[in-house]
Design a protein around this motif. Structure first.
Motif, short mmCIF file in Angstrom:
data_model
loop_
_atom_site.label_atom_id
_atom_site.label_comp_id
_atom_site.label_asym_id
_atom_site.label_seq_id
_atom_site.Cartn_x
_atom_site.Cartn_y
_atom_site.Cartn_z
N ALA A 233 -0.27 -2.84 -6.58
CA ALA A 233 -1.73 -2.95 -6.53
C ALA A 233 -2.16 -4.41 -6.53
O ALA A 233 -3.10 -4.80 -5.81
N GLY B 169 0.82 -1.21 0.00
CA GLY B 169 0.00 0.00 0.00
C GLY B 169 0.85 1.26 0.00
O GLY B 169 0.62 2.20 -0.76
N SER C 222 1.67 -1.26 -10.62
CA SER C 222 0.79 -2.38 -10.95
C SER C 222 1.07 -3.59 -10.06
O SER C 222 0.15 -4.24 -9.54
N MET D 134 -1.85 -5.93 -3.24
CA MET D 134 -2.91 -5.45 -2.34
C MET D 134 -4.23 -6.16 -2.62
O MET D 134 -5.20 -5.98 -1.88
N GLY D 135 -4.28 -6.92 -3.71
CA GLY D 135 -5.52 -7.62 -4.08
C GLY D 135 -6.41 -6.81 -5.00
O GLY D 135 -7.52 -7.25 -5.33
N ASP D 136 -5.94 -5.63 -5.45
CA ASP D 136 -6.73 -4.78 -6.34
C ASP D 136 -6.36 -5.13 -7.79
O ASP D 136 -5.62 -4.43 -8.47
N ARG D 137 -6.91 -6.24 -8.29
CA ARG D 137 -6.53 -6.75 -9.61
C ARG D 137 -6.94 -5.79 -10.73
O ARG D 137 -6.21 -5.62 -11.71
N ASP D 138 -8.09 -5.14 -10.59
CA ASP D 138 -8.53 -4.23 -11.65
C ASP D 138 -7.56 -3.06 -11.80
O ASP D 138 -7.20 -2.68 -12.93
N ARG D 139 -7.16 -2.48 -10.68
CA ARG D 139 -6.23 -1.36 -10.79
C ARG D 139 -4.87 -1.83 -11.29
O ARG D 139 -4.21 -1.13 -12.07
#
Length: 970
Positions: A768, A734, A765, A771-776
């Protein structure tokens, strides 16, 4: 300068060393360090007259008793304006005592800068400041001192260091910083500076961790009482002792002068008591010395005054001439002065103590002093004495609007610039401006002063250059002065005004088709691209003219092409275009030959090649610069080339070598290297993360992130990029994402959002995704890929594809990674290929294709381990185990895996047959540092002989498939 300390006459050491037991014990230990092969730095600080010189003499007696050779010198106030005078007087006597063949060998081993200092004849005048020369010469003289110290060690004793010339002070600082690693102990005596500022060399020397500063205090009551009793044959009543102590403040020299006066008074029949002390106490030393001098007659007074004006190291011939005495009368006066303990009877002449010299000099008065200094200058110039010595007297002479004075000072300034003594050049030219110069001379003096100040980064440079411009009418000369002013404005950070001035220079010249025109163009281009209002139109306006150049290029054209190469790289030009322009700028080394390794234009070329991923040519150029820096003995140029080379080595996967280069560059900060500290920190932190280290890079990064100067520089984005990598390695994605996005914003703001500069989207990328934010993660990777395709650079494309693969699943991820692997063949090597192969193997394992995963994982692990990317090698190893493959027992690191980058570098050079001294000179470290690294290497590798190094290093870290066992085949 350079009198033999201990030859001043006067009372013995015991008289002046009361209350100095602690100081003597410290000096005893320092001499012992030198004789034992180590070194120490002792700085004796205190007001005049407190006995610093006597303590230096005591240290020399100790050294002589231990058989330790001594280099000694005493600085003179007037000689503070003589470049390299201290260094010369310190080392020249020892060289003169050597056999001619040994002297030539020692100077050759030290380097050309040492040889030039001791060569006969003057340094030819030069118009530009050789900024790197001071440190090159300091480096060479340190090696020369180390050579002289071989065998028995060495004591270096320097008195009155506060009067040393600035270039020599750099040498002393350089030597002191390395004394602990040399068989050299340095003992320095200095008075406190009335004013000092940031970067003050005396403070830097005294404040160095290896130095011990000792503040001398006044004599205590018991010591004063003992001296009073000895001088007055037991007449040391408590009231008398208290009065003497109060009158002199316990200062040994003042006390000595007072007791001399009291002894004379008693010999003449006076009654001595406390009131007598108050009457006899000198208002300064001036009264006491001058009374003693007047008793000797007019000839003695005239000779003493002449010596006070001429300064230390003066011959009796010149002193007698200035005193208007015949040689015989001068000799008689000298004998009388020696008996009265005012002058030494040695040749060259000198006072017994600096305070005595100051007393005689002050008694002359300003007007009489000024006239004598002018007479001295003309006398020395007539006899062709060194130009700098003539200039010293002109600095102190009266102002009469004399054209000869102005021209002599200008000539001396040019000579000082050539020797790297920029501060002295400014001093000479400032004095020339006060003379004052004639109207015809004034523009030249102002221009030369402005150029010298600009080279030193002085704010006054722009105003002096502007005034010179106003006095210039001829168009070509005006254009040249506009070039100087524009460069000074750029150095001051005023790029809009710089660009405007340079544009006016081009307009005044009328045509850019000349060397002056091209230099104006190159300078304008740099400032215009840094001026946001002019930036958009700058490149388009210049590219056609550059493209038309054919044949042999001038230095100005090479400079302009270097600017273009870097700008094309940062603006997203193709790799082929950037390489083509960079190669023309480099000109097969013509750029380096024209400006030397201490120049900076070559670094623009390497920066462009790095961004374009032309790493092999980049390293080739850096190697050439490093070789030239070694030949010139330039630590600063070597540090800059090391920093520049660390990045392409890192991208090639030579992580250990990259870390060693970055460490080498940052080590030069102690000598003042500050060219690209932020970028070097970024390289070292990134390499350390690749090596699997986090604690040390974290400490380095914290101090760098807090550095306000680095925060304001363009290099800060590289620091942020390295910070992001470290945060990911520490498991803090993060925070890493936040830092990398900030770096991206900064790049966008300056118009340098080029993935070859910093792949911030790729790093963001990956953060992110963690962090588990695959879309970002996918969106950032998509943007990175779009920008990478524009550049066409394989390494950049592969990194973007790898980031996209991590945001994908299953066969999509495998397909992206296969595409990336196809872009990066086995040659030329790239660290990114190792990453792609390991990610590909991991992706294949996750889709249950474990047999296919084995080969890319093994190859990726081998590539990573071979270059020192231990974190990636460890990841590959864990993936192999998860895929059912048991790697060989030796592991990825091999026998040399425990070595640090510096140890590995030294070991390779030793294995190649270089001696310890050769290694030290190649790497700009001390022999003791080399011995330390080799000792650690032998211990870690469990070897005893140098011959064993080559075999172990050749074996290196590797992982062979035939040493791995598949779980499926058991």
């Amino acid at each position: 300068m350079g009198e033999a300390l201990g030859s001043r006459g006067g009372p013995g050491l015991a008289e002046m060393l009361l209350d100095r037991e602690r100081e003597l014990a410290t000096l005893r230990a320092a001499v012992g360090c030198a004789s034992g092969g180590g070194g120490a730095v002792i700085v004796l600080q205190g007001a005049a007259g407190l006995g610093k010189s006597r303590l230096l003499e005591a240290a020399q007696e100790m050294a002589h008793g231990d058989g330790v050779p001594v280099l000694r010198a005493r600085c003179e106030e007037l000689e503070s304006a003589l470049p390299w005078s201290l260094a010369s007087s310190l080392l020249a006597p020892a060289l003169e005592e050597m056999p001619a063949a040994s002297r030539r060998r020692a100077l050759r081993r030290a380097g050309e800068e040492a040889g030039e200092l001791f060569a006969a004849g003057r340094t030819p005048p030069q118009e530009t400041l050789e900024q790197g020369r001071v440190l090159r010469r300091a480096h060479a003289l340190t090696w020369l001192t180390a050579d002289l110290a071989e065998g028995a060690g060495m004591l270096v004793a320097i008195d009155d260091l506060h009067w040393a010339d600035e270039p020599s002070l750099h040498f002393v600082a350089y030597l002191c910083a390395r004394a602990a690693e040399l068989p050299v102990s340095v003992v320095l005596a200095t008075r406190p500076r009335e004013r000092s500022g940031e970067g003050d060399l005396l403070e830097r020397i005294a404040g160095h961790p290896a130095a011990r500063a000792i503040e001398l205090g006044p004599l205590g009551p018991e010591a004063v009482a003992e001296l009073v009793r000895d001088a007055l044959d037991g007449g040391g009543e408590p009231e008398m002792v208290a009065a003497c102590s109060e009158a002199t403040g316990g200062n040994p020299f003042y006390l000595r002068e007072l007791l001399r006066e009291l002894s004379l008074a008693r010999a003449e029949g006076a009654t001595l008591d406390a009131s007598t002390v108050c009457a006899a106490a000198p208002a300064g030393v001036v009264r006491s010395v001058c009374l003693r001098l007047e008793r000797l007659g007019a000839a003695a007074v005239a000779l003493a005054r002449a010596v006070a004006v001429l300064g230390g190291g003066v011959s009796l011939h010149h002193a007698a001439e200035l005193a208007e005495l015949g040689l015989e009368d001068g000799l008689s006066a000298l004998e009388a002065l020696a008996r009265a303990e005012i002058l030494r009877a040695d040749d060259p002449l000198g006072f017994v103590h600096p305070l005595v010299a100051a007393a005689v000099y002050e008694d002359l008065g300003v007007s009489r002093r000024g006239g004598l200094h002018l007479r001295a200058a003309r006398m020395l110039a007539r006899d062709r004495i060194d130009l700098a010595r003539v200039a010293v007297h002109l600095l102190a002479g009266g102002r009469h609007g004399d054209e000869w004075v102005v021209e002599t000072l200008r000539e001396a300034a040019m000579s000082a610039l050539g020797q790297g003594a920029g501060e002295l050049a400014v001093q000479y030219l400032g004095r020339a401006l006060e003379e004052p110069p004639t109207r015809e001379q004034r523009a030249g003096v102002l221009g030369e002063l402005g150029r010298a100040e600009a080279a030193l980064g002085r704010p006054a440079a722009c105003e002096h250059l502007r005034c010179a411009l106003e006095l210039t009418g001829e168009p070509r000369e005006r254009a040249r002065r506009m070039l100087e002013l524009g460069r000074a404005l750029a150095v001051a950070g005023d790029h809009p005004r710089a660009a405007k001035t340079l544009e006016e220079g081009l307009a005044t010249l009328g045509s850019a088709d000349s060397e002056l025109g091209r230099e104006l163009q190159a300078a304008w281009w740099m400032s215009a691209t840094l001026d946001t209002a002019r930036r958009p139109s700058t490149l388009a306006a210049q590219a056609p003219a550059v493209a038309e150049w054919t044949g042999r290029l001038s230095h100005g054209q090479h400079q302009l092409l270097a600017q273009l190469a870097q700008q094309r790289a940062f603006e997203g030009g193709s790799a082929e275009e950037v390489r083509s322009v960079a190669e023309r700028a480099w000109g097969a080394g013509e750029l380096l030959r024209a400006e030397g390794s201490d120049g900076m234009t070559w670094s623009l070329v390497t920066g462009a090649l790095l961004v374009a991923d032309e790493l092999e040519l980049d390293i080739e150029i850096c190697d050439a610069v490093m070789d030239e820096a070694r030949l010139r003995g330039s630590p600063m140029a070597y540090a800059t080339a090391s920093y520049c080379r660390s990045w392409p080595l890192l991208y090639r996967g030579q992580v250990d070598e990259a870390a060693a280069d970055a460490q080498s560059a940052l080590a030069a900060r102690s000598d003042g290297w500050a060219v690209s500290v932020g970028a070097a920190v970024g390289s070292l932190v990134t390499a350390s993360v690749e090596r699997g280290e986090t604690a040390q890079p974290r400490a380095l990064l914290e101090s760098t992130l807090a550095d306000r100067q680095i925060q304001r520089s363009s290099e800060y984005v590289l620091v942020l990029g390295a910070h992001g990598r470290l945060l990911i390695a520490e498991g803090r994605p993060g925070e890493a994402l936040e830092v990398l996005l900030r770096a991206g914003e900064m790049l966008c703001q300056v118009g340098a959002d080029q993935p070859g500069v910093l792949d911030w989207r790729v790093g963001a990328s990956l953060a992110a995704g963690l962090m588990g934010d695959r879309d970002r993660a996918f969106e950032l990777a998509r943007e990175a890929l779009e920008r990478a395709r524009v550049t066409g650079i394989a390494r950049v494309l592969a990194a973007a594809l790898r980031a996209r693969a991590r945001a994908q699943r299953g066969e999509q991820a495998v397909a992206s990674l296969r595409e990336a692997a196809a872009l990066l063949g086995p040659s030329p090597p790239r660290l990114e290929r190792a990453y792609v192969l390991v990610d590909l193997g991991a992706a294949l394992r996750r889709v249950h294709r474990r047999a296919e995963a084995r080969d890319p994982l093994l190859e990726g692990m081998g590539l990573a381990a071979a270059g020192g990317a231990r974190a990636l090698a460890a990841l590959a190893r864990s993936e192999l185990i998860a895929a059912g493959v048991q790697p060989g027992a030796r592991g990825a690191d091999g026998p040399t895996g425990a070595l640090t980058p510096s140890e590995r570098r030294v070991a390779r050079l030793a294995a190649a047959g270089h001696s310890n001294r050769e290694i030290a000179q190649r790497l700009f470290v001390t022999v003791k540092t080399v011995e330390y690294h080799l000792g650690n290497t032998y211990r870690k590798l469990d070897i005893r002989r140098r011959s064993q190094l080559a075999r172990l290093l050749e074996a290196g870290p590797r992982e062979s498939p035939d040493r791995s066992r598949s779980a499926a085949s058991r």
